[in-house]
Design a protein around this motif. Structure first.
Motif, mmCIF file in Angstrom:
data_model
loop_
_atom_site.group_PDB
_atom_site.id
_atom_site.type_symbol
_atom_site.label_atom_id
_atom_site.label_comp_id
_atom_site.label_asym_id
_atom_site.label_seq_id
_atom_site.Cartn_x
_atom_site.Cartn_y
_atom_site.Cartn_z
ATOM 1 N N ALA A 76 5.155 9.489 -13.261
ATOM 2 C CA ALA A 76 4.834 8.087 -13.533
ATOM 3 C C ALA A 76 4.936 7.289 -12.238
ATOM 4 N N TYR A 77 3.930 6.472 -11.999
ATOM 5 C CA TYR A 77 3.986 5.478 -10.935
ATOM 6 C C TYR A 77 4.140 4.105 -11.581
ATOM 7 N N ILE A 78 5.079 3.322 -11.058
ATOM 8 C CA ILE A 78 5.454 2.037 -11.644
ATOM 9 C C ILE A 78 5.174 0.928 -10.640
ATOM 10 N N LYS A 79 4.470 -0.103 -11.072
ATOM 11 C CA LYS A 79 4.218 -1.220 -10.145
ATOM 12 C C LYS A 79 5.535 -1.908 -9.823
ATOM 13 N N SER A 80 5.768 -2.077 -8.530
ATOM 14 C CA SER A 80 7.001 -2.721 -8.075
ATOM 15 C C SER A 80 6.735 -4.125 -7.563
ATOM 16 N N THR A 81 5.778 -4.227 -6.654
ATOM 17 C CA THR A 81 5.621 -5.450 -5.883
ATOM 18 C C THR A 81 4.154 -5.708 -5.565
ATOM 19 N N GLU A 82 3.912 -6.932 -5.105
ATOM 20 C CA GLU A 82 2.559 -7.323 -4.686
ATOM 21 C C GLU A 82 2.688 -8.336 -3.558
ATOM 22 N N GLY A 83 1.947 -8.105 -2.484
ATOM 23 C CA GLY A 83 2.007 -9.033 -1.371
ATOM 24 C C GLY A 83 3.399 -9.112 -0.765
ATOM 25 N N SER A 84 3.730 -10.281 -0.247
ATOM 26 C CA SER A 84 4.996 -10.454 0.474
ATOM 27 C C SER A 84 6.114 -11.046 -0.358
ATOM 28 N N SER A 85 5.837 -11.405 -1.615
ATOM 29 C CA SER A 85 6.895 -12.054 -2.391
ATOM 30 C C SER A 85 6.928 -11.689 -3.871
ATOM 31 N N PHE A 110 0.930 -3.307 -4.727
ATOM 32 C CA PHE A 110 -0.437 -3.809 -4.613
ATOM 33 C C PHE A 110 -0.555 -4.582 -3.303
ATOM 34 N N MET A 111 -1.339 -4.049 -2.376
ATOM 35 C CA MET A 111 -1.426 -4.646 -1.047
ATOM 36 C C MET A 111 -2.291 -5.899 -1.041
ATOM 37 N N SER A 115 -1.428 -11.462 3.648
ATOM 38 C CA SER A 115 -0.144 -11.587 4.338
ATOM 39 C C SER A 115 0.102 -10.351 5.189
ATOM 40 N N PRO A 116 0.962 -10.467 6.193
ATOM 41 C CA PRO A 116 1.161 -9.357 7.137
ATOM 42 C C PRO A 116 1.786 -8.134 6.488
ATOM 43 N N GLY A 117 1.485 -6.975 7.056
ATOM 44 C CA GLY A 117 2.068 -5.743 6.561
ATOM 45 C C GLY A 117 3.581 -5.712 6.681
ATOM 46 N N GLU A 118 4.112 -6.332 7.735
ATOM 47 C CA GLU A 118 5.556 -6.315 7.953
ATOM 48 C C GLU A 118 6.295 -7.023 6.819
ATOM 49 N N THR A 119 5.798 -8.195 6.394
ATOM 50 C CA THR A 119 6.499 -8.926 5.333
ATOM 51 C C THR A 119 6.267 -8.279 3.963
ATOM 52 N N GLN A 120 5.133 -7.616 3.800
ATOM 53 C CA GLN A 120 4.930 -6.876 2.558
ATOM 54 C C GLN A 120 5.896 -5.697 2.490
ATOM 55 N N ALA A 121 6.124 -5.041 3.628
ATOM 56 C CA ALA A 121 7.105 -3.957 3.668
ATOM 57 C C ALA A 121 8.498 -4.477 3.327
#
Length: 253
Positions: A76-85, A110-111, A115-121
């Motif tokens: 199972a893959y579970i959605k965790s986050t989207e974007g930077s916040s 979800f990319m 917003s920058p990759g660093e803050t999404q990370a």
């Protein structure tokens, strides 16, 4: 003038109308069955793969993971986050429930193109534990106004590369890349050779335009399983080209 025999052999207009009407009825029935998730083209081809899984988000609402896991699925893959916040409101509960089952479990992000990759990370690292049994997956696809005006490959690369680098450094595992076919062609073709590919293709088996092998194939977005109560009636279904042990090895640290 045609002979009497030729005239008798020529189908009448009534026959053509009858046949056309019959074909239309069959197409309408098939369309209704597909819309309702009763039949789905990719499902037939996916039966050739033994390792099956789901991906879920808040749309599936509360999930009884014991019930869901008992329905012949392996991961199972579970959605965790989207974007930077943004954080999926059901992520914490889904993660705990899935990790208590015998499924292989991973989170997907979800990319955002905004917003920058660093803050999404940073958003992912702050919310996704490091005890997953599958690598983090990054969902790269068009959304909103970007369907009509997709960002350039250079723009996406400038976000995606630092995002992947930060995640691999933190989790110690190479992230998986999920993409729709158009997004793969525009942004991932002939690149990211170390990242396992999770591709969406809901009609026919996927064929990546750079000849690369896929690791996970999302073959349906209109299946129905027991165990969830959200606003979304359907659930996404996937298969892996790997064995379960090979899939688990992707997250070996």
């Amino acid at each position: 003038m045609p002979s009497e025999r030729a005239s008798r052999r020529r189908p009448s207009r009534r026959t053509w109308v009858f046949v056309s009407s019959g074909v239309l009825v069959v197409l309408l029935v098939l369309g209704a069955l597909a819309f309702g998730g009763v039949i789905w083209p990719g499902r037939v081809f996916a039966t050739g793969h033994d390792v099956r899984g789901v991906d879920v988000s808040s749309y599936q609402g509360e999930i009884d993971w014991d019930v869901l896991a008992a329905q012949d699925i392996d991961f199972a893959y579970i959605k965790s986050t989207e974007g930077s916040s943004d954080v999926d409101e059901f992520f914490a509960a889904n993660w705990a429930g899935a990790m208590s089952s015998d499924l292989l479990v991973g989170a997907y992000h979800f990319m955002s193109f905004d917003s920058p990759g660093e803050t999404q990370a940073d958003n992912i690292i702050a919310n996704v534990p490091a005890d997953g049994t599958l690598p983090i997956a990054i969902d790269v696809e068009y959304y909103g106004a970007y369907f009509d005006a997709p960002p350039s490959r250079d723009q996406v690369t400038s976000i995606l590369v630092p995002l992947l680098d930060r995640l691999e450094a933190h989790y110690g595992v190479t992230p998986v890349l999920y993409a729709t076919a158009p997004a793969y062609s525009r942004y991932l073709t002939d690149a990211y050779a170390e990242n396992p590919i999770w591709i969406r293709s809901v009609v026919l088996p996927p064929s990546l335009d750079d000849g690369r092998d896929w690791t996970i194939w999302q073959y349906s977005h209109r299946d129905r399983l027991d165990g969830y109560t959200g606003t979304e009636y359907f659930i996404d279904m996937n298969v892996s080209a790997l064995t379960r042990d090979e899939l688990a090895a992707l997250a070996a640290r």
